[in-house]
Design an enzyme around this catalytic site. Structure first.
Site, PDB file in Angstrom:
ATOM      1  N   GLY A  38      -3.789  -6.731  14.818  1.00 11.58           N
ATOM      2  CA  GLY A  38      -2.758  -5.958  15.508  1.00 11.58           C
ATOM      3  C   GLY A  38      -3.221  -4.602  15.981  1.00 11.58           C
TER       4      GLY A  38
ATOM      5  N   HIS B 105     -12.534  -2.742   5.856  1.00 14.78           N
ATOM      6  CA  HIS B 105     -12.566  -1.471   5.127  1.00 14.78           C
ATOM      7  C   HIS B 105     -13.922  -0.793   5.230  1.00 14.78           C
ATOM      8  CE1 HIS B 105      -9.242  -3.718   3.346  1.00 14.78           C
ATOM      9  NE2 HIS B 105      -8.680  -2.546   3.294  1.00 14.78           N
TER      10      HIS B 105
ATOM     11  N   LYS C 226      -2.065  -0.672  -6.773  1.00 18.35           N
ATOM     12  CA  LYS C 226      -0.715  -0.133  -6.925  1.00 18.35           C
ATOM     13  C   LYS C 226      -0.379   0.179  -8.368  1.00 18.35           C
ATOM     14  CE  LYS C 226       1.160  -0.743  -2.877  1.00 18.35           C
ATOM     15  NZ  LYS C 226       2.252  -0.070  -2.206  1.00 18.35           N
TER      16      LYS C 226
ATOM     17  N   CYS D  14      -7.908  -7.579   8.395  1.00 17.21           N
ATOM     18  CA  CYS D  14      -6.707  -6.747   8.537  1.00 17.21           C
ATOM     19  C   CYS D  14      -6.803  -5.981   9.859  1.00 17.21           C
ATOM     20  CB  CYS D  14      -6.605  -5.791   7.347  1.00 17.21           C
ATOM     21  SG  CYS D  14      -5.028  -4.911   7.231  1.00 17.21           S
TER      22      CYS D  14
ATOM     23  N   TRP E 133       8.470  -0.130   1.637  1.00 20.37           N
ATOM     24  CA  TRP E 133       7.879   1.172   1.944  1.00 20.37           C
ATOM     25  C   TRP E 133       8.921   2.189   2.382  1.00 20.37           C
ATOM     26  CZ3 TRP E 133       2.938  -1.061   4.815  1.00 20.37           C
ATOM     27  CH2 TRP E 133       2.173  -1.748   3.866  1.00 20.37           C
TER      28      TRP E 133
ATOM     29  N   GLU F 150       3.530  -7.102  -3.424  1.00 22.24           N
ATOM     30  CA  GLU F 150       3.719  -5.924  -4.280  1.00 22.24           C
ATOM     31  C   GLU F 150       5.183  -5.728  -4.662  1.00 22.24           C
ATOM     32  OE1 GLU F 150       1.972  -3.286  -1.410  1.00 22.24           O
ATOM     33  OE2 GLU F 150       3.840  -2.191  -1.223  1.00 22.24           O
TER      34      GLU F 150
ATOM     35  N   ARG G 135       2.307  19.813   1.113  1.00 17.53           N
ATOM     36  CA  ARG G 135       1.074  19.035   0.916  1.00 17.53           C
ATOM     37  C   ARG G 135      -0.151  19.951   0.784  1.00 17.53           C
ATOM     38  NH1 ARG G 135       0.744  15.095   5.702  1.00 17.53           N
ATOM     39  NH2 ARG G 135       1.829  16.797   6.731  1.00 17.53           N
ATOM     40  N   GLU G 136       0.022  21.062   0.072  1.00 23.69           N
ATOM     41  CA  GLU G 136      -1.079  22.015  -0.079  1.00 23.69           C
ATOM     42  C   GLU G 136      -2.290  21.367  -0.738  1.00 23.69           C
ATOM     43  OE1 GLU G 136       2.044  22.521  -0.956  1.00 23.69           O
ATOM     44  OE2 GLU G 136       2.696  24.577  -0.613  1.00 23.69           O
TER      45      GLU G 136
END
Ligand code: GLN
Ligand code: ZN
Length: 761
Positions: A436, A698, A116, A730, A565, A609, A16-17
Site C-alpha cells: 500500500g 524493516h 506489544k 508490509c 489504535w 493484538e 514530547r520533550e
C-alpha cells in the site's frame, strides 16, 4: 484515611520533550549530559505535578529512557553477547544500541525485538536470556532517581516490574525460563536491599502477567518467588493491572507481601471476593480511575462503592489509577481546538490525578475548592453524555438493528468469485503487488505540515498529492508490477487519516501517547456512534486508477485496527463499536467499487493484538472481529477482489478465524520466518489466495534474488501455485526510494522467472 498514590506518570512530557531530546542526542545536537538534564527536569516536573495535585505517594522508577523493560534488563546485565563488544560505551549509549541495533566492522548487531506490552499500544523490548544467564545488579537508574527524589524529601515509593513478569516477557531459547528464576531473584534481592538502604519503605512491584491465565508452574513460581522477596527489608505492593488476578487472592494473602493492587476498571467484579479474601491488616489498593482511557470518571459511582470499603479498611485502603498513566496523554488543558462539550468529557493524566484526589478527599470528608470543582464536573459530564445527541445516532442504531445474516456474506463463495475475478482481472500466474504505502519522503512530510499550518492552500496540497501519485504509478509500471497501489501519500497514519471523515470520532491536538522509544501516536477519540460523513478514499483511489490501465488497489483500514489504535468509548461494548465502523467502511467499499475500483484491500494489522489477555475469551473476540470484517467486505460484488493484510508471524492459533474472514487474498509477513508461517496455512488447508511476504521491509538491505527465489519455491510447496501472490512483507512507507525500487525490481524479476519455469514444468 485513604492513601492516594499513582502507579506511573507519562514520561514523554507535555510537549514530547523526551522524544525531541533523545532524537537530538542521536543526531549529535546535544550531548549526554544535556540529555540527562532534560530527563531530570521531566522527572522533577512530573513529581511536582503529582504532588501539587494532592497525591500522597509518588512513583519513582516510572521514568525510562526508551523503555522500562530494557532499562531493567540492563540493570541486571541482561545484554545479548552480540552487543557485548562495546564495553566502553556509556550506559545510555549501550541502552540505545540495544534498542536500535548497531553496525560496525563485524557487521550488524540486531536490535532487541520489540513487542506489544500486553493489550496496550506501548511496545517493550524483549530481553534475551542466554544459557547460564546471571542477573547481577549493575548500574541502576532507579537507585539514582531515588536519590534525586530523596534530595527533595519527596514522599515516594519505588516502582519496578516484578521478576515473574520480567522473565515471562523475555526470550530464552535454551531451556525452560523458570529455571532462571533463582538467579534472577538474587538480582532482585540485591536491588530491593539497596532500595531499603536508601530509606524507601514501599516498593510497587508490577506483575501484570497476573492478569493472564497462567500455567500451574507459574503459579507455583509466583508463590516461591514472593516467599523469597517478601523477606526483603521493604514493603511490597504486589501490583496487577489490565485484568483480574488469575491466582486466588486467598493464596496470595499467605505470601509475605504487604499489599495488593487491583485494577477495578478492567475487572470490577474482583472487588467482592477480594473484600472477603484480602486480610484487613494488609494494604488494599484499588485502581478506580481508568489509566487506559481518556474519559472523565463517574466519581459518584465510585463514592458509593468505596464508602463502605473506606470504613472497613481505614488507613489500609489506598486509591490509585487502574494502571500506570503511561497509556494516556499528558494534559487536557493544552487542547484548545476541541469543542467544549467533548473536552468536558475527557481527562488526561494530569486531570486524572485531580479526579482521584477529589474522590479520596470526599471519602475522608476533607474536600476543598478544587475537589468540589472536579466532583461537580463529573456529575455534570455523566448527565451530559447520557443526553447528548452526539453520542447516540438513531440512524446508525436502526441500521445495525436491521442487519441480516446476508449482510455478513458475499453473494457467492470463493471458488465462484475467483473464476469471475480471474476472467475480469486477467492477472498472470504469481501476480506481483505491494502492500500500500510507498516511501513517505521528507518532501511529503514537509508539504503535509505546511498544509496543516496553513502555509499552502488546499489546491496546492492536492496538486502535490496528485503529483506524488502520478510518480508512484509511473514507477510501478516501470517496475512491471501487476497490481498497483496509489502509495498513500495523503495519509499521515493509517488510522488517524480516517478520523475526520467519521462522525462520532474526534481528534486531539496534543493527545500524544508513547508507542515505542521516541515514537508517539495520537489516537483518535471514538466518543459516539460512528458513521461515515463523506467518502474517505474514493477521490485519490479513482485518481490513481485513472492514471493506469493496470488495476490499482483501493486501500482501507479495517474495523479492528481503527478500534485498536483509538481511544474507544466505554459506554457500549467494543465489538458494537467495531460493527459501526464496519458499516462506515462498507459504504466506502461500495463507493469504491461503483467508482471502478476492482480490487479493495482492507488492512487488519491490529486484529491479533486485540486478542483478550485471557485465552478463554479469545473465541468470542475472534468471532466478533470476523463478523465486523465481513460486514464491511461483503458488500463487494463477486467481481470485486477483496484483499486483507496482516503483519505478524503467528497465525497458528487464529488461522480458522482468518479463513472465516473470507478475503479473496491475504498478504502476510513471512520472510523473516522463512515461510515457516505458511505451515499454518497449509495444515489448515487455507482455501483462498495468499501473498506471503518475500522480503522484510524493516531493513534497508536489498534482498538477493536467490533468497527470494528460495522463499517463493518454499511457498509454492505449501500453497497451490494458482493461489499464490508475490509481495513484500508490509508497506514501504518507512523506506527510501532507491532501496525500494531495487528490492521491488528483484522481486518482479524473480516472479517473472518462476512464472516461466512453472509454466514449462
Ligand atoms: N497499507 C498499509 C501500508 O502499506 C499497511 C500498513 C500495516 O500493515 N501496518 O502502509
Ligand atoms: Zn503490514
Amino acid at each position: 484515611m485513604a492513601i492516594l498514590h499513582n502507579l506511573g506518570y507519562p514520561r514523554i512530557g507535555e510537549d514530547r520533550e523526551l522524544k525531541r531530546a533523545i532524537e537530538k542526542f542521536w543526531q549529535g545536537k546535544i550531548d549526554e549530559s544535556e540529555l540527562k538534564n532534560i530527563g531530570q527536569q521531566l522527572r522533577q516536573q512530573n513529581w511536582q505535578t503529582q504532588q501539587s495535585a494532592g497525591i500522597d505517594l509518588l512513583p519513582v522508577g516510572d521514568f525510562a529512557w526508551y523503555d522500562h523493560i530494557l532499562q531493567l534488563a540492563l540493570t541486571f546485565g541482561v545484554v545479548p553477547s552480540r552487543h557485548r563488544h562495546n564495553e566502553d560505551a556509556s550506559a545510555l549509549t549501550q541502552l540505545f544500541n540495544l534498542a536500535r541495533g548497531t553496525s560496525n566492522e563485524q557487521g550488524n548487531q540486531a536490535a532487541l525485538e520489540m513487542t506489544k506490552w500486553f493489550d496496550t499500544n506501548y511496545h517493550y523490548l524483549v530481553p534475551e536470556f542466554e544459557a547460564n544467564q546471571q542477573f547481577e545488579l549493575g548500574h541502576s537508574p532507579l537507585l539514582e532517581q531515588i536519590d534525586e527524589a530523596k534530595a527533595q524529601s519527596l514522599p515516594i515509593k519505588a516502582v519496578v516490574t516484578g521478576p515473574l513478569t520480567f522473565l515471562y516477557l523475555g526470550r530464552f531459547e535454551h531451556e525452560q525460563k523458570l529455571l532462571l528464576l533463582p538467579a534472577l531473584l538474587k538480582g532482585y534481592q540485591q536491588l530491593l536491599a539497596k532500595i531499603a538502604e536508601k530509606g524507601v519503605d514501599w516498593v510497587q512491584i508490577d506483575e501484570p502477567i497476573l492478569a493472564l491465565e497462567l500455567e500451574p508452574a507459574w503459579h507455583q513460581a509466583f508463590a516461591d518467588a514472593y516467599q523469597t522477596l517478601g523477606q526483603s527489608p521493604v514493603k511490597l505492593l504486589l501490583t496487577s493491572y489490565f485484568g483480574s488476578i488469575s491466582i486466588p487472592l486467598s493464596d496470595i494473602a499467605k505470601w509475605p507481601v504487604s499489599g495488593i493492587h487491583l485494577d477495578l476498571i478492567r475487572a470490577p467484579e474482583q472487588l467482592d471476593a477480594a473484600l472477603n479474601q484480602w486480610p484487613i491488616d494488609k494494604v488494599f489498593s484499588l485502581g478506580v480511575i481508568d489509566g487506559r482511557n481518556i474519559w472523565r470518571s463517574d466519581l459518584n459511582y465510585w463514592l458509593d462503592i468505596l464508602e463502605p470499603v473506606n470504613r472497613s479498611r481505614g488507613d489500609n485502603l489506598w486509591l490509585a489509577p487502574s494502571c500506570s498513566l503511561l497509556h494516556v496523554p499528558v494534559n487536557l488543558e493544552r487542547e484548545h481546538k476541541l469543542d467544549s462539550e467533548l473536552k468536558s468529557w475527557l481527562s488526561f493524566a494530569k486531570q486524572k490525578l485531580s479526579e482521584l484526589v477529589a474522590l479520596g478527599h470526599h471519602l475522608d470528608n476533607k474536600i476543598d475548592e478544587t475537589d468540589r470543582y472536579y466532583l461537580a464536573l463529573s456529575q455534570q459530564v455523566v448527565a451530559s453524555r447520557a443526553q447528548s445527541l452526539r453520542i447516540t445516532n438513531p440512524a446508525v442504531r436502526s441500521r445495525i438493528d436491521r442487519l441480516t445474516e446476508d449482510d455478513f456474506h458475499r453473494a457467492n463463495r470463493y471458488p465462484e468469485r475467483a473464476k469471475i475475478q480471474h476472467q475480469s482481472l486477467k492477472l498472470p500466474l504469481l501476480p506481483t503487488t505491494t502492500i500500500g504505502s510507498f516511501p513517505q519522503t521528507s518532501d511529503i512530510r514537509a508539504t503535509r505540515s505546511a498544509f496543516v499550518k496553513g502555509d499552502i492552500t488546499q489546491a496546492e496540497y492536492d496538486a502535490f498529492i496528485a503529483g506524488q501519485i502520478d510518480e508512484v504509478i509511473r514507477r510501478q509500471e516501470q517496475l512491471g508490477l501487476d497490481v498497483l497501489v496509489h502509495g498513500e501519500p495523503e495519509r499521515n497514519d493509517m488510522v488517524e487519516y480516517f478520523a475526520p471523515y467519521l462522525n462520532g470520532v474526534g481528534q486531539t491536538q496534543y493527545g500524544w501517547v508513547q508507542s515505542y522509544g521516541t515514537r508517539c501516536v495520537k489516537p483518535p477519540v471514538i466518543y459516539g456512534d460512528v458513521s461515515r460523513a463523506e467518502p474517505m478514499t474514493v477521490r485519490w483511489s479513482t485518481y490513481a486508477q485513472s492514471r493506469s490501465d493496470k488495476p490499482v488497489k483501493g486501500m482501507l483500514t479495517g474495523p479492528q485496527t481503527i478500534l485498536g489504535w483509538s481511544f474507544v468509548r466505554s459506554d457500549i461494548a467494543r465489538a458494537d463499536v467495531a460493527d459501526q465502523i464496519a458499516l462506515a467502511l462498507r459504504d466506502e467499499v461500495d463507493d469504491l467499487q461503483k467508482a471502478g475500483i476492482n480490487i479493495i484491500q482492507i488492512d487488519e494489522p491490529a486484529l491479533r493484538e486485540g486478542l483478550p489477555l485471557k485465552r478463554s475469551q479469545w473465541l468470542e473476540y475472534l468471532n466478533r472481529a470476523v463478523r465486523a470484517f465481513r460486514l464491511c467486505a461483503s458488500i463487494a460484488d463477486d467481481a470485486t477482489q477483496v484483499h486483507t493484510h496482516m503483519c505478524y508471524s503467528q497465525f497458528n492459533d487464529i488461522i480458522a478465524s482468518i479463513a472465516q474472514m473470507d478475503a479473496d487474498v491475504i498478504t502476510i509477513e513471512t520472510s523473516r520466518s522463512a515461510m515457516k508461517l505458511l505451515d499454518a496455512f497449509k495444515d489448515f488447508n487455507y482455501p483462498n489466495e495468499i501473498g506471503p511476504g518475500v522480503y522484510d521491509i524493516h531493513s534497508p538491505v536489498v534482498p538477493k534474488a536467490q533468497w527470494m527465489e528460495k522463499l517463493l519455491i518454499l511457498a509454492s510447496e505449501k500453497i497451490p501455485l494458482e493461489r499464490l501472490w508475490v509481495n513484500p512483507d508490509c508497506g514501504l512507507k518507512t523506506r527510501d526510494w532507491p532501496e525500494t525500487l531495487a528490492s521491488l525490481q528483484v522481486m518482479v524479476d524473480v516472479a517473472r522467472k518462476l512464472r516461466e519455469q512453472f509454466k514449462n514444468s
